[in-house]
Scaffold this motif. Sequence first.
Motif, PDB file in Angstrom:
ATOM      1  N   PHE A  94       3.566  -5.918   4.326  1.00 15.91           N
ATOM      2  CA  PHE A  94       4.561  -5.342   5.218  1.00 15.91           C
ATOM      3  C   PHE A  94       5.677  -4.645   4.417  1.00 15.91           C
ATOM      4  CE2 PHE A  94       8.188  -5.588   8.168  1.00 15.91           C
ATOM      5  CZ  PHE A  94       7.617  -4.915   9.237  1.00 15.91           C
ATOM      6  N   GLY A  95       6.083  -5.383   3.364  1.00 17.89           N
ATOM      7  CA  GLY A  95       7.152  -4.821   2.518  1.00 17.89           C
ATOM      8  C   GLY A  95       6.731  -3.512   1.878  1.00 17.89           C
ATOM      9  N   ILE A  96       5.515  -3.525   1.335  1.00 23.94           N
ATOM     10  CA  ILE A  96       5.032  -2.296   0.689  1.00 23.94           C
ATOM     11  C   ILE A  96       4.903  -1.188   1.717  1.00 23.94           C
ATOM     12  CG2 ILE A  96       3.047  -1.264  -0.476  1.00 23.94           C
ATOM     13  CD1 ILE A  96       2.722  -3.893  -1.983  1.00 23.94           C
TER      14      ILE A  96
ATOM     15  N   MET B 150       0.881 -11.167   4.045  1.00 24.21           N
ATOM     16  CA  MET B 150       1.372 -10.323   5.146  1.00 24.21           C
ATOM     17  C   MET B 150       2.705  -9.678   4.777  1.00 24.21           C
ATOM     18  SD  MET B 150      -0.289 -10.362   8.225  1.00 24.21           S
ATOM     19  CE  MET B 150       0.818 -10.670   9.585  1.00 24.21           C
ATOM     20  N   GLY B 151       3.575 -10.575   4.229  1.00 24.48           N
ATOM     21  CA  GLY B 151       4.914 -10.103   3.857  1.00 24.48           C
ATOM     22  C   GLY B 151       4.862  -9.006   2.817  1.00 24.48           C
ATOM     23  N   ILE B 152       4.050  -9.221   1.803  1.00 23.61           N
ATOM     24  CA  ILE B 152       3.957  -8.208   0.743  1.00 23.61           C
ATOM     25  C   ILE B 152       3.448  -6.896   1.316  1.00 23.61           C
ATOM     26  CG2 ILE B 152       2.660  -7.564  -1.332  1.00 23.61           C
ATOM     27  CD1 ILE B 152       2.892 -10.522  -2.184  1.00 23.61           C
TER      28      ILE B 152
ATOM     29  N   LEU C  95       6.564  -0.852   4.385  1.00 23.38           N
ATOM     30  CA  LEU C  95       7.903  -0.404   4.754  1.00 23.38           C
ATOM     31  C   LEU C  95       8.426   0.610   3.740  1.00 23.38           C
ATOM     32  CD1 LEU C  95       9.419  -1.489   7.226  1.00 23.38           C
ATOM     33  CD2 LEU C  95      10.864  -2.789   5.661  1.00 23.38           C
ATOM     34  N   MET C  96       8.230   0.245   2.475  1.00 24.09           N
ATOM     35  CA  MET C  96       8.676   1.136   1.414  1.00 24.09           C
ATOM     36  C   MET C  96       7.923   2.466   1.460  1.00 24.09           C
ATOM     37  SD  MET C  96      11.155   0.572  -0.247  1.00 24.09           S
ATOM     38  CE  MET C  96      12.337  -0.495  -0.930  1.00 24.09           C
ATOM     39  N   ALA C  97       6.611   2.325   1.690  1.00 24.99           N
ATOM     40  CA  ALA C  97       5.798   3.546   1.757  1.00 24.99           C
ATOM     41  C   ALA C  97       6.290   4.421   2.897  1.00 24.99           C
ATOM     42  CB  ALA C  97       4.328   3.181   1.946  1.00 24.99           C
TER      43      ALA C  97
ATOM     44  N   TRP D 151       9.286   4.463   4.129  1.00 24.96           N
ATOM     45  CA  TRP D 151      10.583   5.020   3.751  1.00 24.96           C
ATOM     46  C   TRP D 151      10.386   6.241   2.861  1.00 24.96           C
ATOM     47  CZ3 TRP D 151      15.044   1.760   1.109  1.00 24.96           C
ATOM     48  CH2 TRP D 151      16.244   2.508   1.216  1.00 24.96           C
ATOM     49  N   LYS D 152       9.463   6.060   1.923  1.00 24.80           N
ATOM     50  CA  LYS D 152       9.209   7.157   0.999  1.00 24.80           C
ATOM     51  C   LYS D 152       8.715   8.387   1.770  1.00 24.80           C
ATOM     52  CE  LYS D 152       6.302   9.061  -2.261  1.00 24.80           C
ATOM     53  NZ  LYS D 152       4.922   9.134  -2.722  1.00 24.80           N
TER      54      LYS D 152
ATOM     55  N   MET E  86       9.340   9.112   4.841  1.00 28.04           N
ATOM     56  CA  MET E  86      10.492   9.666   5.549  1.00 28.04           C
ATOM     57  C   MET E  86      11.352  10.506   4.612  1.00 28.04           C
ATOM     58  SD  MET E  86      10.771   9.147   8.725  1.00 28.04           S
ATOM     59  CE  MET E  86      12.497   9.261   9.154  1.00 28.04           C
ATOM     60  N   MET E  87      11.561   9.931   3.419  1.00 27.74           N
ATOM     61  CA  MET E  87      12.367  10.640   2.429  1.00 27.74           C
ATOM     62  C   MET E  87      11.781  12.005   2.140  1.00 27.74           C
ATOM     63  SD  MET E  87      13.474   7.947  -0.478  1.00 27.74           S
ATOM     64  CE  MET E  87      13.593   9.100  -1.818  1.00 27.74           C
TER      65      MET E  87
END
Lengths: 538, 499
Positions: free
Chosen positions: B13-15, B9-11, B17-19, B21-22, B24-25
């Motif tokens: 979620f983390g990925i 779940m954490g992984i 989140l990064m995705a 962010w990307k 958004m960027m």
Amino acid sequence: MGFVSMIMGFCGFGVGISSGLVAGYFLFIYFQPSDVKNPTIRPLVEQDSKTLQQLLPEIPFWVKNPDYDRVDWLNKFLEVMWPYLDKAICKTAKNIATPIISEQIPKYKIESLEFEALTLGALPPTFQGMKVYLTEEKELIMEPALKWAGNPNVTVAVKAYGLKATVQVVDLQVFALPRITLKPLVPSFPCFANIFVSLMEKPHVDFGLKLGGADLMSIPGLYGFVQETIKDQVANMYLWPKTLEVQVLDPTKAMKKPVGILHAKVVRALKLKKKDLLGASDPYVKLKLTETKAPSKKTTVKHKNLNPEWNEEFSMVVKDPETQALELLVYDWEQVGKHEKMGMNVVPLKDLPPDESKTLTLPLLKNMDPNDVQNDKVRGQIEVELTYKPFKDEDLPKDFEETGEVQKAPEGTPPGGGALVVTVHEAQDVEGKHHTNPYVRIICKGEERKTKQVKKNRDPRWDEVFTFMMEEPPLKDKLHVEVLSTSTRIGLLHPKETLGYVDISLADVVSNKRINEKFHLIDSKNGRIQIELQWQTS
Amino acid sequence: MGLISGMVMGILFGIALMAGWKRMMHRRSDKRVSKAADVKQVSALNRDDLKKICGDNLPEWISFPVFEQVKWLNKHLNKLWPFLADAAEAVIRDSVEPTLEEYRPPGISSLKFSTLSLGTVAPKIEGIRVQSLKEGQITMDIDFRWGGDPDIVLAVEAARIASIPIQLKDLQVFTVIRAIFQLSDEIPCISAVVVALMAEPKPRIDYTLKAVGGSLTALPGVSDMIDDTVNSIITDTLQWPHRIVVPLGGTDVDTSDLELKPVGKATVTIVKANELKNMELLGKSDPYVSVHIRPLFKVKTKVVDNNLNPIWNETFDLIAECKETQSIIFEVFDEDIGEDKRLGVAKLPLVELESRRYKQMELKLLPSLDMLKIKDKKDRGSLSIEVTYHEFSKEEQLKALEEEKRMIEERHKLKDEGVLDSTMDAVDETASGVGAAVGAGAGHVGGGFAAVGNSLQKAGKFMGRTIAAHTGGGNKKSSGSTTPINSIQENGGAKPRPT
């Protein structure tokens, strides 16, 4: 059991999210190119209506508002110049930053800090319009609408503890509406003494800040916070009425204000050389300060006298004792024809001790060229008594005109009363039927003053100051300002004409302390006159 | 179990989140870039663009002239003028007086300002155009108009006669000023500015001269002399391709590329003229041809008496400084007692010539070069010429430049030694020497300067036309003039070179 598994779950989530973030970072962000590209710009004509819609908020002011002027020529100028400016600015920035950085690094235990990239990008700032305001004061006001949406790339690499981190600023956008005021205007290049800059609106600032390739500014919430902080900071410093002042010239120097008075007494001349064929010469002395426009002063003519005694006193206003000099020219008066020069000499004012009377006996020369052989000839001598009196600090006139503040009334003003200072600046479109040689007559409480006459000019400029002393504030009085013209010829017909007049109520002046306005003249087609009024109380 | 599912779940979620962010960027970056593109785009709009954006609601107050209007600048100029005028007066006094001295015609011993006030009317800038014609340069054309009321009094001291104040009134200047900014990598980014008046449209500088407390007729020829002096200064120093180069910034900048220098040589043979118009009452015209590229460097053919189809067959070398803008001007005159009448003019732009290509041409003669002034369609005959244009190589150019420098130095030396009263006098002497041999016209010059009065007028007039011209030639700049053959041609006019 469930509890333990939940704990385990949380732990797993914790570990997972960190590894997930790292994995995600390498997956999505790390390999993103960090270089800055130039945006591709398609010609407007090719674009569809949707993209055009997007463009609408960016339409420059000059399209929307007729009071803004188009300055595309300036944009073009900047565009061509931009690559050079970019290089020059970056080079200078680097040169300034490098020594500061090398000085600061040891304090923070950083191994090195250097610019990996420093360029302002290919997009120059643009002016979206230029607006000017006209006032009656001695100032120029302009408001350029400035937009810089650039693609600069500023990358700073920091090395510490064997690790390297890069901070990159990209896509900087600054939209601002500055007001630039040049004042006061002065009669020497560049013609203004100060530049005042202030922002009329909070500026819009946007940029991307990449830390290790990840743009911090795209974290929701953070961007808004940072932008607001920057805006407020800038607004605190430069938002109107706060201004940034840049001094270009020393205003007192530039304005050439009077700093003292030179009292000169022409005592006598000795052994003048004879110039007239019959009888002795008829000498008189002309005195003139260099670098002034004031007319030269003359003594009386002593007829048939080669050792004349005048004992005449003159005083002249000094503006710069360091460079100015007093010229003394002795002439031979003639009934007919040119007055012949009998000799001259020059006294630089810096040779005179202040507030001290000095008697000088000077030889008369042909000219001031020290190598000229003609100067060896004896032409006689002239004796003068000179006193230079610099103004004391307290009676040095403050530049009230510039600051817009009203100075104190001069001493001797009755209590409750004050001084009315009238400055007649200029007039426009005054026209007489037969002649237009305008001068202004001002009447206040029966007291009458006149300006000088300007010959043959529809838009005369006088810039003359008059002071009226008042026992009490002139709340019910009026100032009568009349523009008149007299014929230059001693004409029998139409010797004098009124070009227009205006009555100004003085109550306004008393309540406002200072008024500087253009008044429309009565009895004139289109004439206007600019009058500045000040009410000075002790 | 919980651990693994938590980790997964954490992984995820983390990925995610990064995705996110990307994404958004990207979104924000795209937004910024498109905004940048938009801003860039609207910084240079033209009529079509605006039409497209505004549709039918195009504001009426917008127009797109070639020379962009600068109302705001004019408003400022108006306001600033009293101060600017004051400041400029001082500068003009310092800078123009030496120029006047340099171009002072003979017969006048001193030319100085006694009053200089620029008046109350501010100049207007009608429009500004910015172009980038050459890499690293910005060309700015300013349409400048000034119908001012300056009060300028020149103290003219004519040869040992008297000093008369001459007032210059009703000055009007209409011209296009070209300023070229040479860009550099150092602050302030502009290493030099080149200023010149555009030749096309021709600068118009009008003024009336008035003697204060007297009449100009008291000193005949003075008015003409001043006209000629002013004219010489303008056409020979200011009018494009002649220019003033102002280096900016503290660093030494190599401005030699910007300076005007000879680029080529046109060898012109004037063969003959056909069917010239008869201007004389008795007999036929006595035509001769005056040829120039620069007005100050004129050459003349000999006069063919009483002939409307004269044959000259004379060859001249003319130096060109700017092939793009300069032209060869041919003027056919009828020699006459008093003033020579112009039979016609023809213009040959240098651009039409190819390097090292011999060309034979027949030019139609026109009454005036100004197309607006040509009223009649009458035939004025034609001129047969042969032209070869030779572009200078680097070495030739350098040689020409050196020759030019030498000439200038020589003149200055002579002046310093006091041999010459003014730069003009040098030519006066040679001219009168040669002139005596050549014809009566030049004889006036020799005697004229010493004498006063009537002959001064003639001398002045004559000088204005030809001597001043020689000055330009001998003066410098056109290096070709320094070869012996050319200098003879200049001074005397009519020494044909066998072809």
